[in-house]
Design an enzyme around this catalytic site. Structure first.
Site, PDB file in Angstrom:
ATOM      1  N   ASN A 265       0.126  -1.392   0.296  1.00 28.90           N
ATOM      2  CA  ASN A 265       0.120  -0.261   0.024  1.00 28.90           C
ATOM      3  C   ASN A 265       0.989   1.289  -0.114  1.00 28.90           C
ATOM      4  OD1 ASN A 265       0.704  -0.521   2.532  1.00 28.90           O
ATOM      5  ND2 ASN A 265      -1.473   0.501   3.534  1.00 28.90           N
ATOM      6  N   PRO A 266       0.394   2.052  -0.159  1.00 30.18           N
ATOM      7  CA  PRO A 266       0.928   3.322  -0.351  1.00 30.18           C
ATOM      8  C   PRO A 266       2.268   3.836   0.952  1.00 30.18           C
ATOM      9  CG  PRO A 266      -0.919   4.098  -0.863  1.00 30.18           C
ATOM     10  CD  PRO A 266      -1.313   2.821  -0.405  1.00 30.18           C
ATOM     11  N   CYS A 267       1.850   4.037   2.383  1.00 30.63           N
ATOM     12  CA  CYS A 267       2.497   3.699   3.462  1.00 30.63           C
ATOM     13  C   CYS A 267       3.538   3.031   3.261  1.00 30.63           C
ATOM     14  CB  CYS A 267       1.389   3.903   4.101  1.00 30.63           C
ATOM     15  SG  CYS A 267       0.842   5.707   3.753  1.00 30.63           S
ATOM     16  N   GLU A 269       3.478   0.068   5.043  1.00 33.22           N
ATOM     17  CA  GLU A 269       3.744  -1.052   5.838  1.00 33.22           C
ATOM     18  C   GLU A 269       2.597  -2.231   6.171  1.00 33.22           C
ATOM     19  OE1 GLU A 269      -0.737   1.143   6.878  1.00 33.22           O
ATOM     20  OE2 GLU A 269       1.059   1.147   5.554  1.00 33.22           O
TER      21      GLU A 269
END
Length: 356
Positions: A265-267, A269
């Site tokens: 995902n974009p972060c 994690e």
């Protein structure tokens, strides 16, 4: 019953938190109690944990749960991973369409561009040679900036495997501040690459294009690549590093040959399969410290059980609300939730343990 106001929950002085709640999570002036009812889905145990600040769903659930009844079509998932584009123009632009559709429902995206041929590979069209995997990153970044989301914008993570011949170009792409401005980027690092760094060996990056049979190979000292990653990250905070073998080996589904991660995902994690989504929630560790400065494990275990049950209810309730069929299929099959923790620093302060 005792009614609670947002100011009581967050504290009168927490003007920033109150403002964020009103702008991002409150729906059309609803009361705090009405919001609690909506977000908890009527689960009294979940509601109690939220009121006690022991657990909180992720932002998309807090904003969107229950709004389907009001005719609003938005997802409960914060982020998705879309299937990697294949090495042809139709698939590249199909992926852009998937990103746009997902952003329009309020979700962020991760995408891996490792299937795309490197710069200079032969192609059978007017261009003769491809501009490479990295050149299409601006397309995906542009789509991310174009599709608006109320009070927030779309988020995107683009990743590339460390054995792709465009790696050096990928590492340096964001040193040009006008390039790929709406995405985070990360390199998928393997154990073999790190061994090559340790042993000071050359690193081979190769790509064979199925359409032509052409193979492009580059060899660069591994330490040179690693140094470039570290220096560029220090100067520009990009690229990130995803230790991919560790991610795959630590995965609880690593013995299932039908399962594989595609990107994060974009972060960064939560690694996910193609079409996978991160349905997020966090346990607040700081609220489980007793007056004796110990952790109340009984309450903590109970809270985790309630939160997991609550998130499973959200997962099933939100199944028809995913933007794409590949997302609905993946979520229904693998049923992934992202349960995190927060409040570690506050927990240590309460327990009088020095941080670190």
């Amino acid at each position: 019953r005792n009614r609670m106001k947002i100011e009581e929950w967050l504290g009168e002085q927490n003007t920033l938190g109150i403002d964020i709640w009103k702008r991002k999570y409150q729906y059309e002036g609803e009361s705090f109690d009405a919001w609690l009812d909506r977000v908890s889905g009527g689960d009294e145990d979940v509601k109690r944990l939220i009121k006690e600040k022991k657990f909180l769903f992720g932002g998309r659930i807090l904003a969107n749960r229950g709004l389907k009844k009001k005719g609003v079509r938005t997802t409960y998932s914060n982020c998705y991973v879309v299937s990697s584009p294949e090495d042809n123009i139709e698939s590249i632009f199909d992926a852009a369409k998937k990103l746009a559709k997902t952003y329009s429902y309020g979700g962020g995206c991760g995408i891996d561009v490792g299937n795309l041929a490197p710069r200079g590979a032969t192609i059978h069209n007017a261009a003769k040679r491809t501009t490479g995997a990295v050149s299409f990153m601006d397309l995906y970044s542009l789509v991310t900036g174009l599709i608006g989301q109320e009070n927030r914008r779309g988020a995107l993570m683009i990743s590339l495997p460390c054995d792709h011949p465009d790696l050096e170009e990928f590492i340096g792409i964001k040193t040009d501040l006008n390039k790929v401005t709406k995405a985070n980027i990360s390199v998928r690092i393997t154990d073999d690459f790190m061994k090559a760094v340790r042993d000071n060996k050359k690193w081979e990056m190769s790509f064979t294009r199925d359409a032509t049979g052409e193979t492009i190979i580059k060899k660069v000292p591994a330490r040179e690549l690693f140094s470039k990653m570290a220096t560029t990250n220090w100067d520009y905070a990009e690229p990130g590093m995803l230790f991919w073998d560790r991610i795959e080996n630590y995965n609880l589904l690593n013995t299932n040959h039908n399962f594989s991660y595609t990107a994060t995902n974009p972060c960064g994690e939560e690694p996910l399969p193609a079409g996978g989504s991160c349905l997020l929630g966090s346990i607040n560790l700081a609220e489980f410290v007793t007056p004796e400065k110990r952790i109340d494990y009984h309450s903590l275990f109970e809270a985790v059980q309630i939160a997991v049950r609550g998130m499973n209810h959200v997962l099933m309730e939100g199944l028809p609300l995913h933007p794409l069929q590949e997302q609905r299929d993946s979520v229904d099959r693998w049923r992934q939730i992202g349960m995190g923790s927060m409040g570690l620093a506050d927990m240590l302060i309460k327990m009088e343990i020095p941080y670190g």
